[in-house]
Design an enzyme around this catalytic site. Structure first.
Site, PDB file in Angstrom:
ATOM      1  N   ALA A 269       2.235  -4.742  -4.068  1.00 54.25           N
ATOM      2  CA  ALA A 269       2.002  -3.427  -3.565  1.00 54.25           C
ATOM      3  C   ALA A 269       2.110  -2.893  -4.691  1.00 54.25           C
ATOM      4  O   ALA A 269       1.910  -4.080  -5.961  1.00 54.25           O
ATOM      5  CB  ALA A 269       4.210  -3.263  -3.570  1.00 54.25           C
ATOM      6  N   ASN A 272       2.148   3.130  -8.771  1.00 58.58           N
ATOM      7  CA  ASN A 272       1.720   3.653  -9.230  1.00 58.58           C
ATOM      8  C   ASN A 272       2.418   4.823  -9.512  1.00 58.58           C
ATOM      9  O   ASN A 272       3.279   5.019  -8.866  1.00 58.58           O
ATOM     10  CB  ASN A 272       0.434   4.700  -8.021  1.00 58.58           C
ATOM     11  CG  ASN A 272      -0.564   3.454  -7.634  1.00 58.58           C
ATOM     12  OD1 ASN A 272      -0.767   3.074  -8.369  1.00 58.58           O
ATOM     13  ND2 ASN A 272      -0.112   3.341  -6.424  1.00 58.58           N
ATOM     14  N   HIS A 304      11.880  -3.748  -6.759  1.00 56.05           N
ATOM     15  CA  HIS A 304      10.479  -4.210  -8.207  1.00 56.05           C
ATOM     16  C   HIS A 304       9.886  -2.634  -7.985  1.00 56.05           C
ATOM     17  O   HIS A 304       9.400  -2.749  -9.190  1.00 56.05           O
ATOM     18  CB  HIS A 304       9.936  -5.197  -7.159  1.00 56.05           C
ATOM     19  CG  HIS A 304       8.530  -5.622  -8.214  1.00 56.05           C
ATOM     20  ND1 HIS A 304       9.165  -6.987  -8.666  1.00 56.05           N
ATOM     21  CD2 HIS A 304       7.644  -5.297  -8.664  1.00 56.05           C
ATOM     22  CE1 HIS A 304       7.845  -6.952  -9.576  1.00 56.05           C
ATOM     23  NE2 HIS A 304       6.856  -6.198  -9.409  1.00 56.05           N
ATOM     24  N   GLU A 305       9.231  -2.606  -6.669  1.00 61.69           N
ATOM     25  CA  GLU A 305       7.746  -0.927  -7.466  1.00 61.69           C
ATOM     26  C   GLU A 305       8.987   0.410  -7.852  1.00 61.69           C
ATOM     27  O   GLU A 305       8.883   0.640  -8.559  1.00 61.69           O
ATOM     28  CB  GLU A 305       7.345  -1.288  -6.482  1.00 61.69           C
ATOM     29  CG  GLU A 305       6.611  -2.045  -5.403  1.00 61.69           C
ATOM     30  CD  GLU A 305       5.525  -3.058  -6.299  1.00 61.69           C
ATOM     31  OE1 GLU A 305       5.434  -2.447  -7.086  1.00 61.69           O
ATOM     32  OE2 GLU A 305       5.385  -4.051  -5.745  1.00 61.69           O
ATOM     33  N   GLU A 327       6.091  -7.193 -15.873  1.00 63.62           N
ATOM     34  CA  GLU A 327       6.237  -7.939 -14.623  1.00 63.62           C
ATOM     35  C   GLU A 327       7.478  -8.690 -14.595  1.00 63.62           C
ATOM     36  O   GLU A 327       8.385  -9.691 -13.214  1.00 63.62           O
ATOM     37  CB  GLU A 327       4.960  -8.674 -14.391  1.00 63.62           C
ATOM     38  CG  GLU A 327       4.260  -7.538 -13.633  1.00 63.62           C
ATOM     39  CD  GLU A 327       3.919  -6.719 -13.202  1.00 63.62           C
ATOM     40  OE1 GLU A 327       5.465  -7.011 -11.702  1.00 63.62           O
ATOM     41  OE2 GLU A 327       3.289  -5.669 -12.656  1.00 63.62           O
TER      42      GLU A 327
END
Ligand code: PHE
Ligand code: ZN
Length: 880
Positions: A269, A272, A304-305, A327
């Site tokens: 994923a 953005n 996470h995103e 990350e």
């Protein structure tokens, strides 16, 4: 395809850009074969930069259609455009200016899934790491932050939905058959966070009120008809938003947060700003089609995103060498989130398993690199287990060293000080050094030195003086480009477990120790404990506090003592796992040498006792019963690997355990969890235990009957795939297996994500015969070479989940992979390069296989037209 230029980028060469971007306005006129992109950028020359320095913009496979300076066409003598760059001379010395760049691109023909492409009729972008330069000429690097306004124009019938980052400004009819929408993102961001999605999609909507009372609209877009399958992802999103407020004090900062699920995506994923794009595998779930593992993955990836909004987006990376800054830290945050949502020890156990299975071999092979690499040829090849998983462990160690409170203070300072900036690991570490007063210079070696440190541990117990001493020595093997290493700071959590099972409290007289952690900061150090009343058993690196390997002679009895008494659940599992590993490694060595395997009764007894121990969590028991995989055993052996003897030794041990626990396993296998299905951790744990028990009891019974009955009666995908796997792996030739595979196929043929499970289970059936099966499956009507998920399910599962199949003695497995890699490289270099990393442990194989692997790699490297991605991997793999 762009072929390799051989250019290498170095961290030490970092230099800020000559020009500063103030803002950017983008207009897209979408068309499958000729999308027009107009980019208007306001820039100024940075103070101190020479007046004749040109503006150099990045491109990738672009053609320039127009170029203007402050609205006037630019004289051709003043610029040079190539597919990869646009250089403009004669720009103003100090005043801001506007350049307008027009490009035309073909999303439909973009098979790399980087830049603007189409998936199932939906326009979608992927710009990390360097995809934006495939859309327009721009200073495509993470330290160029700008405020974006984006207008998307498209045919209403083709794309009723027009999305980009930020908040919706407005839209309406454009011309005959077309409409437009304009989006404005007030937060300055690097180009890699730009996104655009346009198409015809279904949606589920919800909302979230932030802690300061702001309303945020939440939307998840999926293919029409699949809306309900996004319910779980929506639930996770809301939990993540709440968690980041509660644990880090971080609020969301736009009026809307959107997720779009697409079926062609190179990674999991993408974060953005305000418009996450997901591989649909990590959004869509319902009990009939998703397993417990799928739900767990969705939970962690959605979180996470979302967490990237602060760690990655609000504060981003100065350059791609700092990738772990966003990350590693974000993985650390999603780990903590999941630990809070589920059983913390069980979560930690699965993280340790993942780290050892993926990161340790990377660190021990030719592709080893530091958490922060110092150079790269292709940044796409550095989205690795080292950057992500080891990067997360490094953050975890900072917290271990500082303690919970100081860690949180350091994070607060980081958010405070660097909001809106593009920063480095040094900036990050400085925040923790400052709040704690600690010198983190030695610790920082974790970012620059590759390889897994090894710690040898020896203990002496003096009964007469009640003194117990622990001597530890660290070593770090050479890795590519790093022959000599410095001594590191290893924080090792420990416990001294006494004869009665109690724990000795008290810190050592010598050596640095705080809060249950020994700090190994010298090459060799002794920690001496006084007043220890009985011979203690040392439990070291509890909870895997440092990502190292421990070499310590510990008897099976001592490991069993830890497994029984340690107050730390993870340490109990570690002891069981160490015990099993020791035994399996010995069994594999004996088998290779043609000697009878050592007696496994002790191991079998302790595993069966654990299985039956109802005081333990079911998920924990399931983890304890899942023996180290063939690849884990191979990694422990380290060299001259014969996968066949490892497999046969492991199967002998499995059979011993199965026989010893036949009744217990039989009972557990029948304890099917309650109906209706719920994906929560408790019921998932129950299913995990009955699943592993099913596999043991079928082994003991030597018949597929029971698994077939479970398969036929399954009302959810977890149980169904457990049973199918037992059938396909233990009884590949049985009629029951053929029948179950056929039933599964006809029931799910319309659902590619479910068919991926069908491909993967078959590809992982151990043994040489599977290769032909894999080849046949590639011709199946359900297979699609163009789709990354399909390729990973079939080829990826075969190469990384089937040691005896892939490493066939005749080398056919290596050749199959290399042929496929070359074929895919034409279309999708990122995917090709990633699949090829499955060859990374080739030098650990026995000489015959090693030579065949080498030949297959040499054949790849001999091809003239290779992408930079594959060229980089194949050359490093051969050289290391
Ligand atoms: N940044 C993404 C993540 O980890 C991963 C990604 C990298 C996705 C490159 C696409 C391309 O969350
Ligand atoms: Zn990430």
């Amino acid at each position: 395809m762009r072929t390799d230029t051989g250019q290498v980028f170095h961290l030490k060469n970092y230099k800020p850009t000559d020009f500063v971007v103030e803002r950017i306005d983008l207009t897209f006129e979408l068309d499958p074969v000729a999308t027009l992109v107009v980019s208007r950028v306001i820039l100024h020359r940075r103070a101190g930069v020479a007046e004749d320095a040109p503006l150099v913009l990045d491109g990738d496979e672009l053609t320039l259609e127009g170029l203007q300076l402050d609205g006037e066409d630019l004289d051709h003598a003043l610029f040079t455009a190539t597919p990869d760059s646009l250089t403009i001379h004669g720009l103003p010395a100090t005043a801001p200016f506007e350049i307008t760049v027009t490009t035309r691109i073909a999303p439909e023909a973009n098979t790399k899934l980087s830049g603007l492409y189409r998936t199932k009729g939906v326009y979608c972008t992927q710009c990390e790491a360097e995809g934006f330069r495939r859309i327009t000429y721009f200073q495509d690097r993470p330290d160029v932050l700008a405020v974006y306004t984006v207008t998307v124009i498209a045919r209403k019938d083709e794309a009723p939905l027009l999305l980009s980052n930020g908040n919706y400004l407005g839209g309406g009819n454009y011309d005959e058959g077309r409409h437009f929408a304009t989006w404005f993102d007030p937060h300055p961001k690097p180009a890699y966070l730009f996104a655009l999605v346009a198409g015809d999609l279904g949606v589920i909507e919800d909302s979230f009120t932030t802690q300061s009372g702001r309303q945020v609209a939440l939307r998840i877009y999926v293919e029409h008809g699949k809306e309900l399958r996004a319910t779980y992802a929506m639930d996770v999103l809301k939990r993540s938003m709440r968690w980041d407020e509660e644990v880090y004090g971080r609020e969301y900062d736009l009026d809307i947060f959107m997720i779009v699920a697409v079926s062609d995506f190179n990674m999991g994923a993408m974060e953005n700003k305000g418009l996450n794009v997901f591989n649909d595998k990590y959004v869509l779930a319902d009990p009939e089609t998703a397993t417990d593992a799928d739900y767990a993955n969705i939970e962690i990836i959605v979180a996470h995103e979302y967490f990237h909004n602060w760690t990655g987006n609000r504060i981003t990376c100065r350059d791609w060498f700092q990738l772990c800054l966003k990350e590693g830290l974000t993985v650390y945050r999603d780990h903590c989130f999941a630990a809070d949502q589920r059983s913390a020890p069980v979560k930690r156990i699965s993280e340790i398993r993942v780290l050892k299975a993926h990161q340790f071999p990377e660190d021990a092979g030719p592709l080893a690199h530091p958490v922060r690499p110092a150079s790269y040829r292709e940044i796409n090849n550095f989205y690795t287990a080292t950057v992500y998983e080891k990067g997360s462990e490094v953050v975890g160690m900072i917290r271990t060293i500082l303690g919970r409170e100081a860690f949180r203070k350091g994070m607060d300072l980081y958010f405070d000080r660097h909001d809106g900036e593009a920063v480095t690991i040094e900036d990050f570490l400085a925040c923790f050094a400052e709040v704690s007063g600690r010198d983190l210079t030695q610790f920082a070696l974790w970012y620059s030195q590759a390889g897994t440190p090894s710690v040898s541990v020896s203990t002496v117990w003096n009964e007469a003086t009640s003194v117990f001493s622990v001597t530890m020595e660290q070593t770090l093997a050479p890795t590519p480009g790093q022959s000599r290493k410095q001594v590191m700071h290893l924080p090792l959590a420990y416990g001294l477990i006494l004869e009665d099972g109690g724990e000795h409290v008290g810190t050592p007289r010598s050596g640095e120790a705080r809060d249950g952690v020994l700090h190994l900061t010298k090459r060799k150090q002794t920690f001496t404990f006084e007043g220890v009343p009985s011979r203690p058993v040392l439990s070291i690196n509890r909870g895997f506090s440092a990502p190292v390997t421990i070499a310590m002679e510990q008897s099976a009895a001592d490991l069993a003592h830890i497994a029984r008494h340690d107050t730390d659940g993870v340490a109990r599992w570690q002891a069981l796992n160490d015990h099993a590993t020791l035994h399996l490694v010995a069994a594999a060595r004996f088998t290779r040498d043609g000697r009878p395997a050592p007696d496994g009764k002790e191991l079998a007894d302790i595993l069966v006792a654990t299985a039956a121990d109802e005081s333990l969590e079911q998920a924990f028991r399931a983890q304890a019963l899942s023996l180290p995989a063939e690849s884990d055993i191979a990694r422990e052996i380290g060299s001259n690997i014969d996968p066949d003897s490892i497999r046969s030794a492991r199967e002998t041990v499995l059979a011993e355990v199965a026989r010893a626990g036949r009744d217990v396993f039989g009972r557990l296998a029948e304890k099917m969890p309650e109906v209706p299905y719920s994906p929560d951790a408790l019921s998932a744990g129950a299913r995990a235990l009955s699943g592993v028990a099913l596999s043991y009891v079928c082994l003991a019974e030597g018949s597929p009957q029971r698994a077939k009955t479970v398969f036929d009666g399954a009302d959810n995908m977890t149980v169904m795939t457990q049973a199918l796997q037992v059938l396909a792996h233990q009884f590949p030739e049985a009629e029951e297996t053929t029948e179950a595979l056929a039933t599964f196929e006809s029931r799910f043929e319309d659902n590619p994500l479910v068919m991926d499970k069908w491909f993967a289970i078959q590809a992982m059936a151990p043994g040489a015969a599977t290769l032909d099966r894999v080849k046949a499956l590639m011709d199946s009507p359900h297979f699609d070479r163009q789709n990354p998920n399909r390729m990973r399910a079939l080829i990826g599962s075969f190469t990384s989940g089937n040691p005896t199949g892939f490493n066939r003695a005749d080398g056919a497995g290596f050749r199959l992979l290399c042929e496929e890699v070359l074929a895919i490289d034409q279309r999708n270099p990122q995917l090709a390069a990633r699949l090829l990393t499955a060859m990374r442990s080739w030098r650990a194989l026995e000489p015959g296989r090693q030579e065949l692997a080498r030949l297959a790699l040499v054949a790849v490297s001999g091809v003239a037209e290779l992408s930079t991605d594959v060229r980089d991997i194949v050359e490093r793999t051969l050289a290391g």
